[in-house]
Design an enzyme around this catalytic site. Structure first.
Site, PDB file in Angstrom:
ATOM      1  CB  THR A  57      62.678 -25.364 -41.485  1.00  0.00           C
ATOM      2  OG1 THR A  57      63.724 -25.130 -42.416  1.00  0.00           O
ATOM      3  CG2 THR A  57      62.788 -24.356 -40.353  1.00  0.00           C
TER       4      THR A  57
ATOM      5  CG  HIS B 165      59.753 -23.892 -42.809  1.00  0.00           C
ATOM      6  ND1 HIS B 165      60.594 -22.811 -42.641  1.00  0.00           N
ATOM      7  CD2 HIS B 165      60.205 -24.550 -43.918  1.00  0.00           C
ATOM      8  CE1 HIS B 165      61.521 -22.820 -43.589  1.00  0.00           C
ATOM      9  NE2 HIS B 165      61.300 -23.852 -44.374  1.00  0.00           N
TER      10      HIS B 165
ATOM     11  CD  GLN C 218      65.606 -22.139 -50.993  1.00  0.00           C
ATOM     12  OE1 GLN C 218      66.220 -21.630 -50.053  1.00  0.00           O
ATOM     13  NE2 GLN C 218      64.530 -22.871 -50.815  1.00  0.00           N
TER      14      GLN C 218
ATOM     15  CD  GLU D 141      59.968 -20.315 -40.872  1.00  0.00           C
ATOM     16  OE1 GLU D 141      58.804 -20.400 -40.443  1.00  0.00           O
ATOM     17  OE2 GLU D 141      60.816 -21.208 -40.696  1.00  0.00           O
TER      18      GLU D 141
ATOM     19  CD  GLU E 159      65.641 -24.838 -44.587  1.00  0.00           C
ATOM     20  OE1 GLU E 159      65.627 -26.084 -44.708  1.00  0.00           O
ATOM     21  OE2 GLU E 159      65.013 -24.070 -45.338  1.00  0.00           O
TER      22      GLU E 159
ATOM     23  CG  ASP F 105      65.814 -31.198 -46.233  1.00  0.00           C
ATOM     24  OD1 ASP F 105      65.344 -31.651 -45.177  1.00  0.00           O
ATOM     25  OD2 ASP F 105      66.145 -30.011 -46.370  1.00  0.00           O
TER      26      ASP F 105
ATOM     27  NE  ARG G 176      66.432 -19.780 -46.334  1.00  0.00           N
ATOM     28  CZ  ARG G 176      65.798 -20.921 -46.155  1.00  0.00           C
ATOM     29  NH1 ARG G 176      65.348 -21.598 -47.200  1.00  0.00           N
ATOM     30  NH2 ARG G 176      65.602 -21.396 -44.936  1.00  0.00           N
TER      31      ARG G 176
ATOM     32  NE  ARG H 268      53.783 -20.374 -53.430  1.00  0.00           N
ATOM     33  CZ  ARG H 268      54.522 -21.115 -52.613  1.00  0.00           C
ATOM     34  NH1 ARG H 268      55.806 -21.282 -52.860  1.00  0.00           N
ATOM     35  NH2 ARG H 268      53.974 -21.701 -51.552  1.00  0.00           N
TER      36      ARG H 268
ATOM     37  CG  ASP I 282      68.951 -27.938 -45.692  1.00  0.00           C
ATOM     38  OD1 ASP I 282      69.978 -28.157 -46.357  1.00  0.00           O
ATOM     39  OD2 ASP I 282      67.849 -27.657 -46.201  1.00  0.00           O
TER      40      ASP I 282
ATOM     41  CE  LYS J  90      66.950 -25.412 -48.936  1.00  0.00           C
ATOM     42  NZ  LYS J  90      66.603 -25.263 -47.515  1.00  0.00           N
TER      43      LYS J  90
ATOM     44  CE1 TYR K  34      59.241 -25.577 -47.146  1.00  0.00           C
ATOM     45  CE2 TYR K  34      57.432 -26.190 -48.603  1.00  0.00           C
ATOM     46  CZ  TYR K  34      58.210 -25.219 -47.996  1.00  0.00           C
ATOM     47  OH  TYR K  34      57.963 -23.882 -48.245  1.00  0.00           O
TER      48      TYR K  34
ATOM     49  CD  GLU L 208      65.957 -29.491 -42.442  1.00  0.00           C
ATOM     50  OE1 GLU L 208      65.801 -30.695 -42.725  1.00  0.00           O
ATOM     51  OE2 GLU L 208      66.115 -28.592 -43.300  1.00  0.00           O
TER      52      GLU L 208
ATOM     53  CE1 TYR M 117      60.298 -22.048 -55.099  1.00  0.00           C
ATOM     54  CE2 TYR M 117      61.494 -20.060 -55.695  1.00  0.00           C
ATOM     55  CZ  TYR M 117      60.331 -20.683 -55.270  1.00  0.00           C
ATOM     56  OH  TYR M 117      59.217 -19.935 -55.010  1.00  0.00           O
TER      57      TYR M 117
ATOM     58  CB  THR N  38      73.547 -31.113 -45.018  1.00  0.00           C
ATOM     59  OG1 THR N  38      72.937 -30.588 -46.196  1.00  0.00           O
ATOM     60  CG2 THR N  38      72.473 -31.494 -44.007  1.00  0.00           C
TER      61      THR N  38
END
Length: 390
Positions: free
Chosen positions: A324, A113, A220, A338, A179, A106, A217, A122, A213, A233, A108, A181, A224, A237
Site C-alpha cells: 500500500t 502504511h 486477514q 487506514e 490497497e 507483495d 480485513r 497491535r 490488492d 488476500k 509492505y 499499489e 495472519y 488482485t
C-alpha cells in the site's frame, strides 16, 4: 498511411508509450502501444510476429537491448506516418491482462502504511516490527488470481472472528478493503542460485503497472498470525492494462526517504530507484485519497534484490508489488482501513458515511509521473466493482 495527432499535453505522448494487450472484433489479442488516443498494433506496424502474441512475455524475454531498440523504433514510427490499418481508436479496442503472470510477490514498503496498521492491529506494541527497517517485508501471493482492470470482484467468504466474538464464524467478508499499489514486472530471468544486485534492476524489470490488492480485513486479521496473509488476500488482485516501461520512468526517479539504520550491503543503492508517482483513489467516482509513491521507504530495486538474495530464481512475467502506498497525511492513505482508522472514522462518499466496501461499490486507482522534457505521463487506471458473495 496516417499521422497520429499527439497533443503537446497528452499523458500518452512520446515520453510514455506504454505497452498493453488488446483485441478488436476482427483481431485476436495482441501487443499494442498507447499513443495519445489511439492504440498501435505493433505486429502490423513493425512487421514482427513477437507482437502478435496474447501476452508481452515473449517480447519482454528478449531482454534490455531489445526493449531499447523497439522503443526507439516506435518513437520514429509514430513521429511520422503509420500504416492506417495498424491504428485503432482507444475506445474501439478491448484491453486484456498484459502479461502471463509467473509468480506474484507483495511487499509492505510504506513506513506510513506499516506504522498505521501496526497501531491498529497491535495498539499496545511498537508500530513497526523489529525487522521492518532492515529488510523489505513481503509475502508470496497467488498469481492465478491476478486479473485485468475492469474485472468484477466477487466478495470473498471465509473464517472471521470479531474481537467481541468468542468463536470464529464463516461467511462473506464484512470488512472488504483495497490497497493502492504499484506493481513491477520482471522481463528477463535470473537463474536459481543467482541474486540480482540493486544496480541490475533496470536490466531485469521491464515496466510498472498500477495494482489494487483487494483485502478482506476480517479474514486477514483472524488468519495472519503466525504465517501472514493467505485467504484474506488471495481472492483477487487487479492490475492496469498499460505497462509503463521503466525506460519512460527515468525522469521520475527520486531518492528514497532516509533509510536509518543503513541497509545491509546487498540492499544499498548508488542511485536510488525511488519514484515520484502521484496516485489518485476514487470511491464510486469521488476522490478520497492521493497517495504519493515518493514516500515509499524501500525501492523496487531493493525489493527485487531481497526477493532473490537467497538464490530464488526470477522468471519473465514475475510480478512484485510495492504494498500500500500511503503518505503522512490522512488524505494520502492508500487503504480504507487506514483512511477510516479501522472503521471508527467514516469518510463521506457521495454524501454517505462509509468505512469498508459494500456490494456494488467501484474503486478506480490512477497515477501520473513526470516524464522526459517536462511531460506528464499517465499509468491509466485500474478499476474494479464489488459483486455479492456467491
Amino acid at each position: 498511411m496516417t499521422r497520429i495527432a499527439i497533443p503537446a499535453d497528452s499523458p500518452f505522448g512520446l515520453a510514455n508509450l506504454p505497452y498493453g494487450v488488446f483485441s478488436t472484433p476482427g483481431l485476436s489479442p495482441r501487443v499494442g502501444v498507447r499513443v495519445a488516443n489511439t492504440v498501435v498494433d505493433l505486429a502490423a506496424a513493425l512487421g514482427d510476429d513477437v507482437f502478435a502474441r496474447p501476452s508481452l512475455n515473449p517480447f519482454m524475454a528478449q531482454g534490455y537491448g531489445r526493449w531499447v531498440e523497439v522503443r526507439e523504433r516506435i518513437i520514429d514510427l509514430v513521429s511520422g506516418d503509420v500504416p492506417g490499418s495498424a491504428v485503432h481508436p482507444v475506445g474501439a479496442v478491448t484491453p486484456h491482462l498484459p502479461i502471463e503472470v509467473a509468480d506474484y510477490v507483495d511487499f509492505y514498503a510504506s513506513e506510513h502504511h506499516a506504522s498505521n496498521l501496526g497501531r491498529l492491529f497491535r495498539p499496545d506494541s511498537e508500530p513497526l516490527m523489529p525487522n521492518w527497517k532492515h529488510l523489505p517485508v513481503g509475502y508470496h501471493g497467488r498469481a492465478g488470481t491476478v486479473v485485468a482492470s475492469g474485472t468484477d470482484i466477487v466478495r470473498p467468504s471465509g473464517q472471521r472472528k470479531a474481537p467481541s466474538e468468542d468463536t470464529p464464524s464463516y461467511g462473506p467478508s464484512r470488512r472488504l478493503d483495497i490497497e493502492a499499489e504499484v506493481g513491477f514486472i520482471v522481463g528477463t530471468t535470473s537463474p536459481l542460485g543467482t541474486p540480482v544486485p540493486t544496480d541490475e534492476f533496470s536490466e531485469h524489470v521491464f515496466g510498472a503497472v498500477l495494482l489494487n490488492d483487494w483485502s478482506a480485513r476480517d479474514i486477514q486479521a483472524w488468519e495472519y498470525v503466525p504465517l501472514g496473509p493467505f485467504l484474506g488476500k488471495s481472492f483477487a488482485t487487479s492490475i492496469s492494462p498499460w505497462v509503463v516501461p521503466l525506460l519512460a520512468l527515468e525522469s521520475a526517479r527520486v531518492a528514497t526517504p532516509l533509510q536509518d539504520p543503513e541497509p545491509l550491503p546487498y540492499l544499498q543503492e548508488k542511485n536510488a530507484w525511488g519514484l515520484d508517482l502521484n496516485l489518485v483513489v476514487e470511491w464510486n467516482g469521488q476522490v478520497v485519497s492521493r497517495p504519493p509513491y515518493r514516500e515509499m521507504y524501500w525501492s523496487p530495486a531493493q525489493m527485487l534484490a531481497h526477493m532473490t538474495v537467497n538464490g530464488a530464481s526470477s522468471r519473465t512475467g514475475d510480478l512484485f508489488a510495492s504494498g500500500t502506498v500511503s503518505g503522512p497525511e490522512k488524505d494520502q492513505r492508500g487503504a480504507f482501513i487506514e483512511l477510516t482508522w479501522g472503521g471508527k472514522e467514516p469518510v463521506e462518499v457521495n454524501g454517505e458515511p462509509r468505512t469498508f466496501l459494500e456490494d456494488g461499490d467501484e474503486v478506480t486507482i490512477s497515477a501520473t509521473a513526470p516524464g522526459a522534457s517536462g511531460a506528464s505521463i499517465s499509468f491509466g487506471e485500474v478499476r474494479g466493482r464489488v459483486l455479492p458473495a456467491r
